[in-house]
Structure formats: C-alpha cells, structure tokens
Design a protein around this motif. Structure first.
Motif, PDB file in Angstrom:
ATOM      1  N   PRO A  79       0.802  -1.230   0.000  1.00 44.66           N
ATOM      2  CA  PRO A  79       0.000   0.000   0.000  1.00 44.66           C
ATOM      3  C   PRO A  79       0.832   1.276   0.000  1.00 44.66           C
ATOM      4  O   PRO A  79       0.450   2.265  -0.641  1.00 44.66           O
ATOM      5  CB  PRO A  79      -0.840  -0.129   1.278  1.00 44.66           C
ATOM      6  CG  PRO A  79      -0.947  -1.601   1.509  1.00 44.66           C
ATOM      7  CD  PRO A  79       0.384  -2.147   1.081  1.00 44.66           C
ATOM      8  N   GLU A  80       1.953   1.280   0.709  1.00 46.05           N
ATOM      9  CA  GLU A  80       2.764   2.487   0.763  1.00 46.05           C
ATOM     10  C   GLU A  80       3.375   2.822  -0.584  1.00 46.05           C
ATOM     11  O   GLU A  80       3.492   3.998  -0.953  1.00 46.05           O
ATOM     12  CB  GLU A  80       3.855   2.348   1.834  1.00 46.05           C
ATOM     13  CG  GLU A  80       3.341   2.543   3.246  1.00 46.05           C
ATOM     14  CD  GLU A  80       2.605   3.885   3.400  1.00 46.05           C
ATOM     15  OE1 GLU A  80       3.218   4.933   3.109  1.00 46.05           O
ATOM     16  OE2 GLU A  80       1.425   3.880   3.785  1.00 46.05           O
ATOM     17  N   GLU A  81       3.773   1.802  -1.335  1.00 49.07           N
ATOM     18  CA  GLU A  81       4.318   2.058  -2.666  1.00 49.07           C
ATOM     19  C   GLU A  81       3.237   2.589  -3.602  1.00 49.07           C
ATOM     20  O   GLU A  81       3.493   3.471  -4.427  1.00 49.07           O
ATOM     21  CB  GLU A  81       4.955   0.787  -3.240  1.00 49.07           C
ATOM     22  CG  GLU A  81       6.233   0.371  -2.540  1.00 49.07           C
ATOM     23  CD  GLU A  81       6.971  -0.738  -3.268  1.00 49.07           C
ATOM     24  OE1 GLU A  81       6.755  -0.901  -4.493  1.00 49.07           O
ATOM     25  OE2 GLU A  81       7.765  -1.448  -2.625  1.00 49.07           O
ATOM     26  N   VAL A  82       2.028   2.068  -3.481  1.00 49.42           N
ATOM     27  CA  VAL A  82       0.931   2.547  -4.323  1.00 49.42           C
ATOM     28  C   VAL A  82       0.547   3.975  -3.929  1.00 49.42           C
ATOM     29  O   VAL A  82       0.310   4.829  -4.783  1.00 49.42           O
ATOM     30  CB  VAL A  82      -0.279   1.605  -4.238  1.00 49.42           C
ATOM     31  CG1 VAL A  82      -1.433   2.135  -5.087  1.00 49.42           C
ATOM     32  CG2 VAL A  82       0.105   0.198  -4.692  1.00 49.42           C
ATOM     33  N   ARG A  83       0.489   4.231  -2.629  1.00 49.25           N
ATOM     34  CA  ARG A  83       0.187   5.590  -2.153  1.00 49.25           C
ATOM     35  C   ARG A  83       1.216   6.573  -2.698  1.00 49.25           C
ATOM     36  O   ARG A  83       0.866   7.675  -3.156  1.00 49.25           O
ATOM     37  CB  ARG A  83       0.172   5.626  -0.628  1.00 49.25           C
ATOM     38  CG  ARG A  83      -0.191   7.001  -0.055  1.00 49.25           C
ATOM     39  CD  ARG A  83       0.101   7.054   1.429  1.00 49.25           C
ATOM     40  NE  ARG A  83       1.517   6.855   1.713  1.00 49.25           N
ATOM     41  CZ  ARG A  83       2.468   7.757   1.521  1.00 49.25           C
ATOM     42  NH1 ARG A  83       2.149   8.958   1.050  1.00 49.25           N
ATOM     43  NH2 ARG A  83       3.728   7.485   1.794  1.00 49.25           N
ATOM     44  N   SER A  84       2.491   6.189  -2.672  1.00 45.89           N
ATOM     45  CA  SER A  84       3.550   7.052  -3.194  1.00 45.89           C
ATOM     46  C   SER A  84       3.391   7.276  -4.692  1.00 45.89           C
ATOM     47  O   SER A  84       3.564   8.407  -5.194  1.00 45.89           O
ATOM     48  CB  SER A  84       4.916   6.424  -2.908  1.00 45.89           C
ATOM     49  OG  SER A  84       5.956   7.162  -3.520  1.00 45.89           O
ATOM     50  N   LEU A 139      -7.077   0.720  -6.574  1.00 44.11           N
ATOM     51  CA  LEU A 139      -8.323   1.476  -6.665  1.00 44.11           C
ATOM     52  C   LEU A 139      -8.519   2.380  -5.456  1.00 44.11           C
ATOM     53  O   LEU A 139      -8.981   3.522  -5.582  1.00 44.11           O
ATOM     54  CB  LEU A 139      -9.503   0.507  -6.804  1.00 44.11           C
ATOM     55  CG  LEU A 139      -9.588  -0.248  -8.133  1.00 44.11           C
ATOM     56  CD1 LEU A 139     -10.526  -1.441  -8.008  1.00 44.11           C
ATOM     57  CD2 LEU A 139     -10.053   0.682  -9.252  1.00 44.11           C
ATOM     58  N   TYR A 140      -8.169   1.883  -4.282  1.00 45.59           N
ATOM     59  CA  TYR A 140      -8.343   2.652  -3.046  1.00 45.59           C
ATOM     60  C   TYR A 140      -7.614   3.987  -3.128  1.00 45.59           C
ATOM     61  O   TYR A 140      -8.148   5.036  -2.738  1.00 45.59           O
ATOM     62  CB  TYR A 140      -7.830   1.834  -1.857  1.00 45.59           C
ATOM     63  CG  TYR A 140      -7.878   2.565  -0.542  1.00 45.59           C
ATOM     64  CD1 TYR A 140      -9.038   2.612   0.222  1.00 45.59           C
ATOM     65  CD2 TYR A 140      -6.747   3.223  -0.054  1.00 45.59           C
ATOM     66  CE1 TYR A 140      -9.086   3.283   1.423  1.00 45.59           C
ATOM     67  CE2 TYR A 140      -6.779   3.902   1.151  1.00 45.59           C
ATOM     68  CZ  TYR A 140      -7.953   3.922   1.891  1.00 45.59           C
ATOM     69  OH  TYR A 140      -7.986   4.600   3.089  1.00 45.59           O
ATOM     70  N   TYR A 141      -6.386   3.949  -3.633  1.00 49.24           N
ATOM     71  CA  TYR A 141      -5.595   5.181  -3.685  1.00 49.24           C
ATOM     72  C   TYR A 141      -5.856   6.004  -4.948  1.00 49.24           C
ATOM     73  O   TYR A 141      -5.751   7.238  -4.924  1.00 49.24           O
ATOM     74  CB  TYR A 141      -4.104   4.846  -3.588  1.00 49.24           C
ATOM     75  CG  TYR A 141      -3.693   4.427  -2.197  1.00 49.24           C
ATOM     76  CD1 TYR A 141      -3.551   5.372  -1.182  1.00 49.24           C
ATOM     77  CD2 TYR A 141      -3.477   3.087  -1.877  1.00 49.24           C
ATOM     78  CE1 TYR A 141      -3.194   4.997   0.109  1.00 49.24           C
ATOM     79  CE2 TYR A 141      -3.119   2.697  -0.594  1.00 49.24           C
ATOM     80  CZ  TYR A 141      -2.979   3.660   0.394  1.00 49.24           C
ATOM     81  OH  TYR A 141      -2.639   3.277   1.681  1.00 49.24           O
TER      82      TYR A 141
END
Length: 307
Positions: A79-84, A139-141
């Motif tokens: 998740p952190e990589e996708v958020r970034s 999708l969330y981010y």
C-alpha cells in the motif's frame, strides 16, 4: 489513430509485459501521458516471475512510439508504494483520467488440473493476493484522484467474458477461477460505488494472448507464430497484445464510454465497435469461438471463421 488522448493522464499497472505493456504503448501513441508500473526493473532487479522484460523497457517502447510516459517500479501489494505512486501523479498532474488495472503475475503459482486440497496452499493464496488485492489497493488510492476530474475511466483487465465465467472454468484450478471471476465482481461493485460520478468502470478481456511467455512456450516469436499452428491448430485463434490495446485506446477516448459501465468487453467487441484490427489485419474472436464450439476447438475448418 492520431492524438485522440492528448492531455489525458493514464496509469497502466502490470505494464512490464503482455497486454499491460501494449496498452501503455497504445495509450501513449494516442497522446496520453502514461505512467507504467510493474515490479521487474533493470535498475532494481527482477520479480519472482524471473522474466527478462523490465518496466524501463516499456518506457523506452512508449518513447519509440512517439509517446510520453514514465515507468515507476511499484509493487501493488504494498500500500505504501501505491500511495507514493498516486502521490507522484497528483503532484505532477493533479488528476488521473485513465486507470487500466492489469496486475496479475499469479499464473506462475497455478497448478492446472489439481483440486483445492491438492493445490499448493501458499501458492494459491499468493495468486489470490496478486490478482485481487493488488487491484483493490490500487483502486483505493487512485479513485479519489480520479474523482476530482470531469471524466474518467477505470478498466479492469480480466480473463474471460461474463458469459464464459458464469460456469466454473474446469482444469485451471479453483484459485485461478476465483481470481478471474472476482475481477468481474470488482467491476460490478465499482459500478455501484461510482454511480452518479464522473468515473466509469468496466472490464476488458483479451482472448488467447500471444504474450512473451506464451510465445516462448510455443517456441516461436511474434514474427513466426503461425509455425506453431502446424502442431497446435487452436493457436490460430490467438492474438497479439496490440489487438486489445488498440481497442482500449479507442474506448478510453470515446466520449460515450459510460454506456458500457459495469460490462466486460472482449477484444473482438472493441475491434468491432471502433474498427480496429490486430497487427496482421485480422479480428480474432476467441470468446466467440468458445461460446459456439467449446474450450478445446482445434478444427482447422472452423477457426478461420473467427478471425
């Protein structure tokens, strides 16, 4: 095709190879600025897929096609990589118009013809995470950024039409069947959640894709693939990754694409809708063949009718 996607910002996940790579190239060729993500990198090493293609090569191919884009090595299970990743897109463009979710890579864990209790448990669960969790995390981010815009489209890539996936797909294993049918369910859920919003969600399925791995398995190249039909007549219904990618570029540019909300379109349906062909000028209809003649049709008199 022209620059029909000029000024559009696109994200194609799972763009290291196969359909994802081709989609990234065709969206960029059509004028979109494309972010291409994957895990295999010539800078940071290969994923457990252990294939030679890298995400940087996809960026090179985008530029060779006259397009613009950026490859960002991303593990969509993190998740952190996708958020970034989404943060970088936001910082640079403040919007995202097109999201193509093509992440999988779980086929390496598939154990064909094995029943649930015979299939490796860890591999099966890993496949589920790679084919479902990755899509949901992305999708969330990504969706909050897409919802800021005037019009957006989410394309969930899957394997099989809604009709083909109605029944259990025999001989592929329960895990693989679950992954691909769940993508269709994601499309249904997104359609409900995105009602009355400027973002349209739908699914797209290629047919029998001549990916890099598939070509290698048959011992041919994209230039010599017809040679494999001598011993495997059914391979004649296969299609290059460019086929579905051309259709998706036209779909993304269609101002009325919301009419397909919640549906799953095949590469052939896109070809018919937008008058595109595969690179050899044909219009393969893998799922049409399956619907009329079953999963294992090898009839050399029948297959040409579906190209």
């Amino acid at each position: 095709m022209g620059k029909i996607l000029r000024n559009k910002i696109a994200l194609v996940t799972g763009a290291t190879r196969g359909a994802g790579r081709a989609i990234a190239i065709e969206l960029a060729r059509a004028g979109a600025f494309v972010y291409a993500t994957g895990r295999s990198s010539r800078k940071e090493g290969l994923s457990e897929m252990d294939r030679p293609e890298t995400i940087e090569e996809t960026e090179d191919l985008i530029r060779s096609a006259g397009g613009e884009g950026l490859a960002i090595r991303t593990d969509h299970l993190n998740p952190e990589e996708v958020r970034s990743l989404i943060g970088q897109i936001d910082d640079r463009h403040q919007r995202l118009d097109i999201l193509v979710n093509d992440i999988f890579g779980g086929d390496r864990y598939a154990e064909w013809d094995k029943r649930l209790w015979e299939h490796d448990l860890n591999g099966g669960l890993k496949m589920m995470r790679m084919g479902i969790d990755t899509h949901l995390i992305t999708l969330y981010y990504a969706l909050p950024l897409m919802l800021r815009g005037d019009k957006g489209i989410v394309i969930e890539m899957t394997d099989g039409t809604a009709e083909a996936n109605t029944e259990f797909r025999q001989n592929v294993g329960l895990y693989y069947d679950l992954v691909k049918t769940n993508v269709g369910r994601i499309v249904k859920g997104l359609t409900y959640d995105l009602a009355n919003s400027p973002v349209t969600a739908l699914g797209v399925t290629p047919g029998w894709l001549r990916s890099e791995a598939m070509l290698q398995n048959f011992g041919v190249t994209e230039q010599t693939w017809l040679e494999a039909c001598r011993t495997n007549p059914g391979f004649a219904i296969s299609e290059s990754p460019t086929y579905v990618a051309r259709g998706i570029a036209k779909l993304a540019a269609d101002p009325e694409n919301s009419r397909f909300s919640g549906s799953i379109l095949s590469a052939r349906q896109l070809a018919d809708l937008y008058n595109v062909t595969d690179i050899d000028g044909s219009r393969p209809d893998c799922w049409g063949l399956i619907a009329k003649h079953g999963w294992n049709c090898e009839d050399v008199n029948v297959i040409p009718k579906f190209r």
